[in-house]
Design a protein around this motif. Sequence first.
Motif, PDB file in Angstrom:
ATOM      1  N   ALA A   1       1.113  -0.859   0.114  1.00 30.65           N
ATOM      2  CA  ALA A   1       0.486   0.078   0.165  1.00 30.65           C
ATOM      3  C   ALA A   1       1.108   1.091  -0.169  1.00 30.65           C
ATOM      4  N   PHE A   2       0.558   2.258  -1.177  1.00 27.35           N
ATOM      5  CA  PHE A   2       1.401   3.447  -0.618  1.00 27.35           C
ATOM      6  C   PHE A   2       0.556   4.848  -1.635  1.00 27.35           C
ATOM      7  N   THR A   3       0.588   5.694  -1.250  1.00 32.01           N
ATOM      8  CA  THR A   3      -0.033   6.969  -1.115  1.00 32.01           C
ATOM      9  C   THR A   3       0.585   7.983  -2.970  1.00 32.01           C
ATOM     10  N   ALA A   4      -0.682   7.503  -3.670  1.00 26.64           N
ATOM     11  CA  ALA A   4       0.184   8.750  -5.124  1.00 26.64           C
ATOM     12  C   ALA A   4      -1.009   9.667  -5.317  1.00 26.64           C
ATOM     13  N   LEU A   5       0.017  10.929  -6.157  1.00 25.93           N
ATOM     14  CA  LEU A   5      -1.500  12.318  -6.278  1.00 25.93           C
ATOM     15  C   LEU A   5      -2.488  12.162  -5.711  1.00 25.93           C
ATOM     16  N   GLU A   6      -2.172  12.069  -4.398  1.00 25.92           N
ATOM     17  CA  GLU A   6      -4.014  11.713  -2.702  1.00 25.92           C
ATOM     18  C   GLU A   6      -4.179  10.732  -2.882  1.00 25.92           C
ATOM     19  N   HIS A   7      -3.657   9.764  -3.811  1.00 22.43           N
ATOM     20  CA  HIS A   7      -4.822   8.324  -3.634  1.00 22.43           C
ATOM     21  C   HIS A   7      -3.948   7.208  -3.266  1.00 22.43           C
ATOM     22  N   GLU A   8      -4.804   6.747  -2.258  1.00 23.20           N
ATOM     23  CA  GLU A   8      -4.420   5.127  -1.580  1.00 23.20           C
ATOM     24  C   GLU A   8      -4.336   4.406  -2.623  1.00 23.20           C
ATOM     25  N   VAL A   9      -3.254   3.596  -2.697  1.00 23.50           N
ATOM     26  CA  VAL A   9      -3.224   2.448  -3.963  1.00 23.50           C
ATOM     27  C   VAL A   9      -2.701   1.345  -2.830  1.00 23.50           C
ATOM     28  N   PHE A  10      -3.424   0.479  -2.952  1.00 27.45           N
ATOM     29  CA  PHE A  10      -3.464  -1.332  -2.563  1.00 27.45           C
ATOM     30  C   PHE A  10      -3.528  -1.899  -4.192  1.00 27.45           C
ATOM     31  N   VAL A  11      -1.508  -2.499  -3.729  1.00 25.54           N
ATOM     32  CA  VAL A  11      -1.246  -3.329  -5.317  1.00 25.54           C
ATOM     33  C   VAL A  11      -1.771  -5.395  -4.271  1.00 25.54           C
ATOM     34  N   TYR A  12      -1.930  -5.887  -4.556  1.00 24.91           N
ATOM     35  CA  TYR A  12      -1.718  -7.248  -4.109  1.00 24.91           C
ATOM     36  C   TYR A  12      -1.607  -8.201  -5.350  1.00 24.91           C
ATOM     37  N   ALA A  13      -0.954  -9.375  -4.512  1.00 29.41           N
ATOM     38  CA  ALA A  13       0.272 -10.686  -5.717  1.00 29.41           C
ATOM     39  C   ALA A  13      -0.896 -11.167  -6.989  1.00 29.41           C
ATOM     40  N   ASN A  14      -1.943 -11.139  -6.444  1.00 33.86           N
ATOM     41  CA  ASN A  14      -3.204 -11.444  -7.302  1.00 33.86           C
ATOM     42  C   ASN A  14      -3.248 -10.882  -8.474  1.00 33.86           C
ATOM     43  N   GLY A  15      -2.993  -9.141  -9.117  1.00 28.61           N
ATOM     44  CA  GLY A  15      -3.419  -8.809  -9.749  1.00 28.61           C
ATOM     45  C   GLY A  15      -3.793  -7.673  -9.261  1.00 28.61           C
ATOM     46  N   ASP A  16      -5.167  -7.468  -8.164  1.00 31.26           N
ATOM     47  CA  ASP A  16      -5.855  -6.753  -7.885  1.00 31.26           C
ATOM     48  C   ASP A  16      -5.185  -5.465  -7.482  1.00 31.26           C
ATOM     49  N   VAL A  17      -5.886  -4.912  -7.761  1.00 34.23           N
ATOM     50  CA  VAL A  17      -5.041  -2.915  -8.182  1.00 34.23           C
ATOM     51  C   VAL A  17      -6.910  -2.339  -7.209  1.00 34.23           C
ATOM     52  N   ILE A  18      -6.683  -1.633  -5.854  1.00 33.41           N
ATOM     53  CA  ILE A  18      -7.792  -0.807  -5.730  1.00 33.41           C
ATOM     54  C   ILE A  18      -7.103   0.676  -5.505  1.00 33.41           C
ATOM     55  N   ILE A  19      -7.935   1.730  -5.852  1.00 30.58           N
ATOM     56  CA  ILE A  19      -7.187   2.800  -5.304  1.00 30.58           C
ATOM     57  C   ILE A  19      -8.145   3.848  -5.127  1.00 30.58           C
ATOM     58  N   TYR A  20      -8.039   3.917  -3.964  1.00 28.25           N
ATOM     59  CA  TYR A  20      -9.119   5.619  -3.522  1.00 28.25           C
ATOM     60  C   TYR A  20      -9.182   6.614  -3.374  1.00 28.25           C
ATOM     61  N   PRO A  21      -9.949   7.682  -3.981  1.00 22.63           N
ATOM     62  CA  PRO A  21      -9.757   8.855  -4.414  1.00 22.63           C
ATOM     63  C   PRO A  21      -9.387   9.377  -2.801  1.00 22.63           C
ATOM     64  N   PRO A  22      -8.642  10.707  -2.923  1.00 21.51           N
ATOM     65  CA  PRO A  22      -8.571  11.587  -1.458  1.00 21.51           C
ATOM     66  C   PRO A  22      -9.600  11.791  -0.910  1.00 21.51           C
ATOM     67  N   ALA A  23      -9.805  12.003   0.633  1.00 21.35           N
ATOM     68  CA  ALA A  23     -10.858  12.320   0.710  1.00 21.35           C
ATOM     69  C   ALA A  23     -10.838  13.187   2.101  1.00 21.35           C
ATOM     70  N   GLU A  24     -11.915  14.138   2.230  1.00 18.77           N
ATOM     71  CA  GLU A  24     -11.827  15.585   3.191  1.00 18.77           C
ATOM     72  C   GLU A  24     -11.290  14.652   4.072  1.00 18.77           C
ATOM     73  N   THR A  25     -11.779  13.823   4.619  1.00 18.17           N
ATOM     74  CA  THR A  25     -11.782  13.130   5.748  1.00 18.17           C
ATOM     75  C   THR A  25     -12.549  11.843   5.696  1.00 18.17           C
ATOM     76  N   THR A  26     -10.910  10.839   6.534  1.00 21.89           N
ATOM     77  CA  THR A  26     -11.163   9.174   6.153  1.00 21.89           C
ATOM     78  C   THR A  26     -11.819   8.684   7.395  1.00 21.89           C
ATOM     79  N   GLN A  27     -12.731   9.676   8.434  1.00 25.14           N
ATOM     80  CA  GLN A  27     -13.360   8.875   9.482  1.00 25.14           C
ATOM     81  C   GLN A  27     -14.887   8.225   8.499  1.00 25.14           C
ATOM     82  N   GLY A  28     -15.085   7.416   8.340  1.00 24.46           N
ATOM     83  CA  GLY A  28     -16.088   6.560   8.397  1.00 24.46           C
ATOM     84  C   GLY A  28     -15.528   5.598   7.330  1.00 24.46           C
TER      85      GLY A  28
END
Length: 119
Positions: A86-113
Amino acid sequence: MQTETSPDTETDELQYDQTNDRYVFHHDVDGTATITTTIVHALASIAETDVSQGEFSLYDSIDPDALDRLFRPKADGTERSGGHVAFTALEHEVFVYANGDVIIYPPAETTQGRHRPSA
């Protein structure tokens, strides 16, 4: 254009999962593109950034060569079976998995919830 999808949908195309406010895709490990190339183009598309103009470099967030080596098949040719980065790039949270799945979360004003996969 992104479309809604279930997070369980396997696809090589970038899809927007509105329910979980994230982008999901599956990197084709048998394709010609490296995982870092796939991620850079996905981030550029999401953030509307032109990578050919030098507006974004993955090196600002993570070593792309190391990332490619982490998810490349083992020396004996067997595929990686587990793990993620997992790492942050362009203020997006990026999760890369060994099976090839990639999940990218856009920037958020708050991460609560907002639930993020545990590292």
